[in-house]
Design an enzyme around this catalytic site. Structure first.
Site, PDB file in Angstrom:
ATOM      1  N   TYR A  82      79.111  35.712  59.739  1.00 58.36           N
ATOM      2  CA  TYR A  82      78.019  36.135  60.628  1.00 58.36           C
ATOM      3  C   TYR A  82      77.459  37.484  60.181  1.00 58.36           C
ATOM      4  O   TYR A  82      76.256  37.640  59.957  1.00 58.36           O
ATOM      5  CB  TYR A  82      78.519  36.216  62.080  1.00 58.36           C
ATOM      6  CG  TYR A  82      77.593  36.999  63.000  1.00 58.36           C
ATOM      7  CD1 TYR A  82      76.288  36.565  63.244  1.00 58.36           C
ATOM      8  CD2 TYR A  82      78.014  38.180  63.625  1.00 58.36           C
ATOM      9  CE1 TYR A  82      75.428  37.278  64.074  1.00 58.36           C
ATOM     10  CE2 TYR A  82      77.164  38.894  64.461  1.00 58.36           C
ATOM     11  CZ  TYR A  82      75.877  38.440  64.685  1.00 58.36           C
ATOM     12  OH  TYR A  82      75.025  39.156  65.494  1.00 58.36           O
ATOM     13  N   THR A  97      72.759  44.161  64.106  1.00 62.86           N
ATOM     14  CA  THR A  97      74.012  44.348  64.850  1.00 62.86           C
ATOM     15  C   THR A  97      74.878  45.437  64.217  1.00 62.86           C
ATOM     16  O   THR A  97      74.800  45.684  63.001  1.00 62.86           O
ATOM     17  CB  THR A  97      74.799  43.012  64.877  1.00 62.86           C
ATOM     18  OG1 THR A  97      76.155  43.264  65.223  1.00 62.86           O
ATOM     19  CG2 THR A  97      74.805  42.322  63.519  1.00 62.86           C
ATOM     20  N   ASP A  98      75.727  46.040  65.044  1.00 58.51           N
ATOM     21  CA  ASP A  98      76.680  47.036  64.513  1.00 58.51           C
ATOM     22  C   ASP A  98      77.671  46.400  63.534  1.00 58.51           C
ATOM     23  O   ASP A  98      78.331  47.093  62.765  1.00 58.51           O
ATOM     24  CB  ASP A  98      77.429  47.757  65.652  1.00 58.51           C
ATOM     25  CG  ASP A  98      78.211  46.836  66.587  1.00 58.51           C
ATOM     26  OD1 ASP A  98      78.183  45.594  66.404  1.00 58.51           O
ATOM     27  OD2 ASP A  98      78.865  47.367  67.512  1.00 58.51           O
ATOM     28  N   GLU A  99      77.775  45.064  63.567  1.00 56.13           N
ATOM     29  CA  GLU A  99      78.776  44.391  62.722  1.00 56.13           C
ATOM     30  C   GLU A  99      78.441  44.479  61.235  1.00 56.13           C
ATOM     31  O   GLU A  99      79.307  44.256  60.388  1.00 56.13           O
ATOM     32  CB  GLU A  99      78.950  42.934  63.166  1.00 56.13           C
ATOM     33  CG  GLU A  99      79.259  42.864  64.648  1.00 56.13           C
ATOM     34  CD  GLU A  99      79.783  41.533  65.144  1.00 56.13           C
ATOM     35  OE1 GLU A  99      80.322  40.758  64.341  1.00 56.13           O
ATOM     36  OE2 GLU A  99      79.664  41.292  66.351  1.00 56.13           O
ATOM     37  N   LYS A 136      73.724  38.643  58.667  1.00 52.15           N
ATOM     38  CA  LYS A 136      72.855  39.647  59.321  1.00 52.15           C
ATOM     39  C   LYS A 136      72.585  40.821  58.373  1.00 52.15           C
ATOM     40  O   LYS A 136      71.464  41.345  58.320  1.00 52.15           O
ATOM     41  CB  LYS A 136      73.497  40.159  60.616  1.00 52.15           C
ATOM     42  CG  LYS A 136      73.620  39.140  61.726  1.00 52.15           C
ATOM     43  CD  LYS A 136      72.282  38.646  62.260  1.00 52.15           C
ATOM     44  CE  LYS A 136      71.495  39.708  63.016  1.00 52.15           C
ATOM     45  NZ  LYS A 136      70.255  39.129  63.602  1.00 52.15           N
TER      46      LYS A 136
HETATM   47  P1  NAD Z   1      71.924  33.837  71.320  1.00 54.20           P
HETATM   48  O1  NAD Z   1      72.872  33.063  70.477  1.00 54.20           O
HETATM   49  O2  NAD Z   1      72.138  33.900  72.789  1.00 54.20           O
HETATM   50  O3  NAD Z   1      70.433  33.295  71.101  1.00 54.20           O
HETATM   51  C1  NAD Z   1      69.903  33.016  69.842  1.00 54.20           C
HETATM   52  C2  NAD Z   1      68.559  32.354  70.044  1.00 54.20           C
HETATM   53  O4  NAD Z   1      67.976  32.063  68.761  1.00 54.20           O
HETATM   54  C3  NAD Z   1      68.647  31.013  70.805  1.00 54.20           C
HETATM   55  O5  NAD Z   1      67.633  30.945  71.767  1.00 54.20           O
HETATM   56  C4  NAD Z   1      68.440  29.974  69.703  1.00 54.20           C
HETATM   57  O6  NAD Z   1      67.870  28.762  70.186  1.00 54.20           O
HETATM   58  C5  NAD Z   1      67.504  30.722  68.767  1.00 54.20           C
HETATM   59  N1  NAD Z   1      67.554  30.199  67.402  1.00 54.20           N
HETATM   60  C6  NAD Z   1      68.639  29.988  66.639  1.00 54.20           C
HETATM   61  N2  NAD Z   1      68.290  29.488  65.439  1.00 54.20           N
HETATM   62  C7  NAD Z   1      66.937  29.419  65.424  1.00 54.20           C
HETATM   63  C8  NAD Z   1      65.985  29.028  64.457  1.00 54.20           C
HETATM   64  N3  NAD Z   1      66.367  28.575  63.260  1.00 54.20           N
HETATM   65  N4  NAD Z   1      64.681  29.118  64.776  1.00 54.20           N
HETATM   66  C9  NAD Z   1      64.277  29.547  66.001  1.00 54.20           C
HETATM   67  N5  NAD Z   1      65.147  29.929  66.953  1.00 54.20           N
HETATM   68  C10 NAD Z   1      66.465  29.868  66.676  1.00 54.20           C
HETATM   69  O7  NAD Z   1      71.887  35.280  70.673  1.00 54.20           O
HETATM   70  P2  NAD Z   1      71.812  36.739  71.331  1.00 54.20           P
HETATM   71  O8  NAD Z   1      73.168  37.154  71.717  1.00 54.20           O
HETATM   72  O9  NAD Z   1      70.711  36.779  72.316  1.00 54.20           O
HETATM   73  O10 NAD Z   1      71.403  37.586  70.045  1.00 54.20           O
HETATM   74  C11 NAD Z   1      70.033  37.790  69.710  1.00 54.20           C
HETATM   75  C12 NAD Z   1      69.956  38.665  68.477  1.00 54.20           C
HETATM   76  O11 NAD Z   1      70.621  39.900  68.717  1.00 54.20           O
HETATM   77  C13 NAD Z   1      70.611  38.062  67.245  1.00 54.20           C
HETATM   78  O12 NAD Z   1      69.808  38.353  66.130  1.00 54.20           O
HETATM   79  C14 NAD Z   1      71.948  38.771  67.159  1.00 54.20           C
HETATM   80  O13 NAD Z   1      72.389  38.841  65.836  1.00 54.20           O
HETATM   81  C15 NAD Z   1      71.572  40.135  67.703  1.00 54.20           C
HETATM   82  N6  NAD Z   1      72.662  40.887  68.344  1.00 54.20           N
HETATM   83  C16 NAD Z   1      73.421  40.309  69.327  1.00 54.20           C
HETATM   84  C17 NAD Z   1      74.399  41.068  69.957  1.00 54.20           C
HETATM   85  C18 NAD Z   1      75.231  40.492  71.092  1.00 54.20           C
HETATM   86  O14 NAD Z   1      76.152  41.151  71.543  1.00 54.20           O
HETATM   87  N7  NAD Z   1      74.930  39.319  71.592  1.00 54.20           N
HETATM   88  C19 NAD Z   1      74.635  42.394  69.577  1.00 54.20           C
HETATM   89  C20 NAD Z   1      73.830  42.951  68.555  1.00 54.20           C
HETATM   90  C21 NAD Z   1      72.856  42.181  67.959  1.00 54.20           C
HETATM   91  P1  TYD Z   2      82.886  38.576  70.632  1.00 55.45           P
HETATM   92  O1  TYD Z   2      82.338  38.532  72.019  1.00 55.45           O
HETATM   93  O2  TYD Z   2      83.022  37.310  69.872  1.00 55.45           O
HETATM   94  O3  TYD Z   2      82.006  39.638  69.838  1.00 55.45           O
HETATM   95  P2  TYD Z   2      82.220  40.258  68.343  1.00 55.45           P
HETATM   96  O4  TYD Z   2      81.068  39.669  67.601  1.00 55.45           O
HETATM   97  O5  TYD Z   2      82.124  41.723  68.551  1.00 55.45           O
HETATM   98  O6  TYD Z   2      83.507  39.859  67.784  1.00 55.45           O
HETATM   99  O7  TYD Z   2      84.324  39.249  70.684  1.00 55.45           O
HETATM  100  C1  TYD Z   2      84.487  40.570  71.142  1.00 55.45           C
HETATM  101  C2  TYD Z   2      85.950  40.958  70.969  1.00 55.45           C
HETATM  102  O8  TYD Z   2      86.761  40.095  71.757  1.00 55.45           O
HETATM  103  C3  TYD Z   2      86.440  40.793  69.552  1.00 55.45           C
HETATM  104  O9  TYD Z   2      87.373  41.839  69.254  1.00 55.45           O
HETATM  105  C4  TYD Z   2      87.140  39.460  69.555  1.00 55.45           C
HETATM  106  C5  TYD Z   2      87.721  39.395  70.952  1.00 55.45           C
HETATM  107  N1  TYD Z   2      87.869  38.030  71.499  1.00 55.45           N
HETATM  108  C6  TYD Z   2      89.078  37.628  72.058  1.00 55.45           C
HETATM  109  O10 TYD Z   2      90.055  38.404  72.094  1.00 55.45           O
HETATM  110  N2  TYD Z   2      89.181  36.363  72.543  1.00 55.45           N
HETATM  111  C7  TYD Z   2      88.147  35.483  72.509  1.00 55.45           C
HETATM  112  O11 TYD Z   2      88.303  34.335  72.978  1.00 55.45           O
HETATM  113  C8  TYD Z   2      86.908  35.914  71.951  1.00 55.45           C
HETATM  114  C9  TYD Z   2      85.720  34.995  71.897  1.00 55.45           C
HETATM  115  C10 TYD Z   2      86.804  37.192  71.460  1.00 55.45           C
END
Ligand code: NAD
Ligand code: TYD
Length: 345
Positions: free
Chosen positions: A153, A128-130, A157
């Protein structure tokens, strides 16, 4: 790349990626390996088995469980691991970091060990960019910047990224890492801000904007992210990391304006509430390395927000049961006693 283990494939990005791969690579078989936490749902993969038959398999398992991981790799003759499995929500990591250390750090280590011990498997880590932390001014993060995570978090990561790179350097494991900006689109659990605000607006509830709402994020459409990961698997250089995003950010308030307009809902739903602890104000990626690989996003952030708003408007049957379940307690914990922003100043 023939038998791909997609860990976390029942989650938001994972389930979109599974469909992408099965659709775009007719030689690939996909084995989803997922613990099915609150965020992982079999409904997210509805229709995949019917459409793709034996090219798709599902195994319920924990990435921290070495025996189960190794059994699955052997049973399906896995040659590639793409690790999406993680605890993913910053606010949950603030409440209780434990599961983040377990899954995001220890779980990644277990997968790396299995990849090393079972034939030096190709390993792609979804990051992630975070991990770069808060980015000041107009600067953009490039892939070899220092990792300076600031939330539990992002710290978990970033730790995983360091392990992945260490396994390449030390054991010559063929790894790549992608660092994605905020994804939005179908099947995202409504704890993340865009689906939270859309489903709140569709439920006539206020939209709890943290602090002044001037924090900046790059909201990319999940399909674009999946296409980029696929390209890295085919053409990425081993040992390298790749930033994935649109390369343009907007403030949270700008994001809110767009989704309210798309849903035809009033601005009066906006409620500024107490800020998130340690809130990163800005992430910003330089994506030129990914562009040089021949990828570009189809959606601007605005188009992505509008498309996402329409999907949730049209798919209440997917999200309403989630909001009526575990989510209710979570919402009460995070938002129930939250002060308004004015009360905190
Ligand atoms: P999500 O929370 O929707 O899904 C996570 C999945 O992982 C779920 O299906 C959960 O059941 C599974 N999981 C959790 N713990 C587990 C374990 N111990 N063993 C097996 N499976 C397990 O997440 P997402 O938003 O789809 O993110 C997926 C990946 O992308 C993550 O690694 C996250 O860090 C990364 N990511 C997410 C975003 C975003 O905006 N959502 C952005 C950049 C990177
Ligand atoms: P989020 O979707 O949790 O992603 P990130 O991991 O990038 O923080 O939040 C995106 C942005 O929105 C972040 O600046 C926090 C803000 N935010 C709110 O203002 N209210 C909310 O209830 C949530 C969940 C996030």
């Amino acid at each position: 790349m023939q038998n791909i283990l997609v860990t976390g494939g029942a989650g938001f990005i994972g389930c979109n990626f599974v469909r992408h791969i099965l659709q775009h690579d007719s030689a690939a078989n996909v084995i989803v390996y997922d613990k099915l936490t609150y965020a992982g749902r079999l409904e997210n993969l509805a229709g995949v088995s019917e459409r793709f038959g034996p090219r798709y398999n599902f195994v319920r398992g924990d990435i921290c469980d070495t025996a189960s991981v190794e059994r699955t790799i052997a049973e399906f003759n896995i040659d590639t691991i793409v690790n999406f499995a993680a605890e993913t929500h910053v606010d949950r990591s603030i409440l209780d970091p434990d599961a983040f250390v377990q899954t995001d750090v220890l779980g990644t280590y277990v997968l790396l060990e299995a990849a090393r011990n079972m034939g030096n498997l190709r390993f792609h880590q979804i990051s992630t960019d975070e991990v770069y932390g808060h980015i000041e001014g107009r600067r953009r993060s490039v892939e070899n910047d220092a990792l300076l995570p600031r939330s539990p978090y992002s710290a978990s990561k970033a730790s995983a990224d360091l392990f992945v790179n260490a396994y390449h350097t030390t054991y010559d494991l063929p790894v790549t890492i992608s660092r994605g900006a905020n994804n939005i689109g179908p099947f995202q659990y409504p704890e993340k801000v865009v689906p939270l605000f859309i489903t709140n607006a569709l439920s006539a509830m206020s939209l709890p904007v943290f602090g002044d709402g001037q924090q900046m994020r790059d909201y990319q459409y999940v399909a674009d992210h999946c296409a980029a990961i696929h390209l890295i698997l085919k053409q990425g250089s081993i040992g390298e990391s790749y930033n994935i995003g649109t390369g343009s950010e907007m403030t949270n308030l700008e994001m809110v304006e767009i989704l309210l307009e798309e849903l035809d809902k009033p601005r009066s739903l906006i409620l500024h509430v107490e800020d998130r602890q340690g809130h990163d104000r800005r992430y910003s990626l330089d994506v030129s390395k990914m562009l040089a690989l021949g990828w570009e996003p189809d959606f601007t952030p605005e188009e992505a927000i509008r498309a996402t708003a329409r999907w949730y408007r049209d798919n209440r049957s997917w999200w309403q049961p989630i909001r009526d379940g575990e989510f209710k307690d979570y919402y009460q914990t995070v938002y129930g006693a939250r002060k308004t922003y004015n009360e905190t100043r």
